[in-house]
Design a protein around this motif. Structure first.
Motif, PDB file in Angstrom:
ATOM      1  N   VAL A   1       0.837  -1.199   0.000  1.00  0.00           N
ATOM      2  CA  VAL A   1       0.000   0.000   0.000  1.00  0.00           C
ATOM      3  C   VAL A   1       0.866   1.241   0.000  1.00  0.00           C
ATOM      4  N   LEU A   2       1.932   1.230   0.812  1.00  0.00           N
ATOM      5  CA  LEU A   2       2.828   2.382   0.871  1.00  0.00           C
ATOM      6  C   LEU A   2       3.529   2.611  -0.461  1.00  0.00           C
ATOM      7  N   ILE A   3       3.962   1.530  -1.100  1.00  0.00           N
ATOM      8  CA  ILE A   3       4.631   1.645  -2.399  1.00  0.00           C
ATOM      9  C   ILE A   3       3.677   2.195  -3.446  1.00  0.00           C
ATOM     10  N   CYS A   4       2.432   1.716  -3.434  1.00  0.00           N
ATOM     11  CA  CYS A   4       1.434   2.207  -4.401  1.00  0.00           C
ATOM     12  C   CYS A   4       1.137   3.675  -4.159  1.00  0.00           C
ATOM     13  N   ALA A   5       1.046   4.048  -2.888  1.00  0.00           N
ATOM     14  CA  ALA A   5       0.768   5.444  -2.562  1.00  0.00           C
ATOM     15  C   ALA A   5       1.881   6.341  -3.060  1.00  0.00           C
ATOM     16  N   ARG A   6       3.127   5.927  -2.879  1.00  0.00           N
ATOM     17  CA  ARG A   6       4.253   6.723  -3.351  1.00  0.00           C
ATOM     18  C   ARG A   6       4.289   6.763  -4.874  1.00  0.00           C
ATOM     19  N   ALA A   7       3.899   5.640  -5.503  1.00  0.00           N
ATOM     20  CA  ALA A   7       3.925   5.585  -6.968  1.00  0.00           C
ATOM     21  C   ALA A   7       2.929   6.560  -7.576  1.00  0.00           C
ATOM     22  N   HIS A   8       1.809   6.792  -6.852  1.00  0.00           N
ATOM     23  CA  HIS A   8       0.777   7.683  -7.372  1.00  0.00           C
ATOM     24  C   HIS A   8       0.931   9.116  -6.871  1.00  0.00           C
TER      25      HIS A   8
ATOM     26  N   ILE B   1       2.195  12.833  -6.537  1.00  0.00           N
ATOM     27  CA  ILE B   1       2.649  13.748  -7.565  1.00  0.00           C
ATOM     28  C   ILE B   1       3.934  14.437  -7.142  1.00  0.00           C
ATOM     29  N   GLU B   2       4.658  14.935  -8.111  1.00  0.00           N
ATOM     30  CA  GLU B   2       5.873  15.693  -7.858  1.00  0.00           C
ATOM     31  C   GLU B   2       5.730  17.068  -8.495  1.00  0.00           C
TER      32      GLU B   2
ATOM     33  N   GLU C   1      -0.798  15.100   1.240  1.00  0.00           N
ATOM     34  CA  GLU C   1       0.499  15.096   0.571  1.00  0.00           C
ATOM     35  C   GLU C   1       0.419  15.761  -0.797  1.00  0.00           C
ATOM     36  N   ASP C   2      -0.597  15.414  -1.577  1.00  0.00           N
ATOM     37  CA  ASP C   2      -0.763  16.028  -2.902  1.00  0.00           C
ATOM     38  C   ASP C   2      -1.120  17.510  -2.775  1.00  0.00           C
ATOM     39  N   ARG C   3      -1.926  17.851  -1.789  1.00  0.00           N
ATOM     40  CA  ARG C   3      -2.265  19.264  -1.564  1.00  0.00           C
ATOM     41  C   ARG C   3      -1.007  20.070  -1.286  1.00  0.00           C
ATOM     42  N   SER C   4      -0.138  19.538  -0.454  1.00  0.00           N
ATOM     43  CA  SER C   4       1.100  20.230  -0.117  1.00  0.00           C
ATOM     44  C   SER C   4       1.970  20.437  -1.340  1.00  0.00           C
ATOM     45  N   THR C   5       2.035  19.428  -2.210  1.00  0.00           N
ATOM     46  CA  THR C   5       2.843  19.537  -3.427  1.00  0.00           C
ATOM     47  C   THR C   5       2.279  20.604  -4.355  1.00  0.00           C
ATOM     48  N   VAL C   6       0.963  20.630  -4.527  1.00  0.00           N
ATOM     49  CA  VAL C   6       0.330  21.615  -5.399  1.00  0.00           C
ATOM     50  C   VAL C   6       0.542  23.024  -4.852  1.00  0.00           C
ATOM     51  N   ILE C   7       0.382  23.204  -3.550  1.00  0.00           N
ATOM     52  CA  ILE C   7       0.555  24.525  -2.953  1.00  0.00           C
ATOM     53  C   ILE C   7       2.003  24.997  -3.066  1.00  0.00           C
TER      54      ILE C   7
END
Length: 230
Positions: A15-22, A24-25, A191-197
């Motif tokens: 699950v952790l690997i899948c979460a990291r794979a999805h 965003i950067e 996590e994705d929110r932080s990356t977008v901001i």
């Protein structure tokens, strides 16, 4: 018991690997569309795009922009960019159904699968809530599209305001992405929110830039410093 522990550990790591794979950067993001959408042949009625709300601080929910393909299906959609915090409890409080119209091959349609929303328990996520057509538009003020090389639908950063509060801050910025299962925007992970901001701060928080109005995502994420947001 040992075998069960190994299986549980394997599933947790997977699950952790899948979460990291999805995840965003920032380098995958852009303020410009990765691919231009196609304009649909027929627009919503004029009265739909210029509906006025007595409870709003701006005269209507316009202007709409058509350059956003908010659901990633290739057709340009109508997305309101109005800065209009509704009055809480007012009978004329705008709902999301007046803020997003989806383009189609033949014209346009309203968004949201309300029948599935009411019958599917997965819709009631408190951590990653959906933004349905009946929700208050106070959750979708002055939206900004952020495009990803990995997803057809863009991330949408918007402000949540109510009670006529015209002082947005970083915590009032929500980030959504289209959920095809419910035909509605859904809030992304923290996590994705932080990356977008972080991406938006790097792109927007520049000295002397005028963002047009006080209620804006830029005003919130840049801290409303005078030299950054006029």
């Amino acid at each position: 018991m040992k075998s069960f522990s190994h299986v549980f550990l394997f599933l947790a790591v997977s699950v952790l690997i899948c979460a990291r794979a999805h995840a965003i950067e920032s380098g995958d993001l852009s303020l410009a569309p990765i691919k231009q959408c196609r304009p649909s042949p027929k627009a919503p009625p004029y009265k739909q795009l210029h509906r006025e709300f007595q409870a709003a601080n701006t005269p209507s929910n316009s202007p709409f922009i058509r350059a956003i393909d908010i659901n990633g299906d290739g057709w340009c959609d109508w997305v309101s960019t109005a800065a209009m915090p509704p009055h809480s409890g007012d009978i004329d409080e705008p709902s999301m159904q007046s803020f997003i119209f989806l383009g189609t091959e033949t014209g346009w349609r309203k968004f949201g699968d309300m029948q599935k929303f009411k019958s599917d328990p997965s819709a009631m996520s408190f951590s990653l809530p959906l933004l349905t057509s009946t929700d208050s538009a106070a959750s979708f003020i002055a939206p900004v599209a952020v495009y990803s090389k990995k997803r057809a639908s863009p991330y949408i950063a918007s402000i949540f305001l109510n009670e006529d509060v015209l002082d947005p801050y970083l915590g009032s910025v929500s980030v959504y992405q289209w959920d095809d299962s419910f035909d509605s925007p859904r809030r992304v992970s923290e996590e994705d929110r932080s990356t977008v901001i972080t991406f938006l701060q790097e792109a927007m928080c520049k000295p002397g830039k005028d963002y047009g109005h006080a209620v804006s995502v830029a005003g919130a994420i840049c801290g409303k410093q005078p030299e950054l947001v006029k």
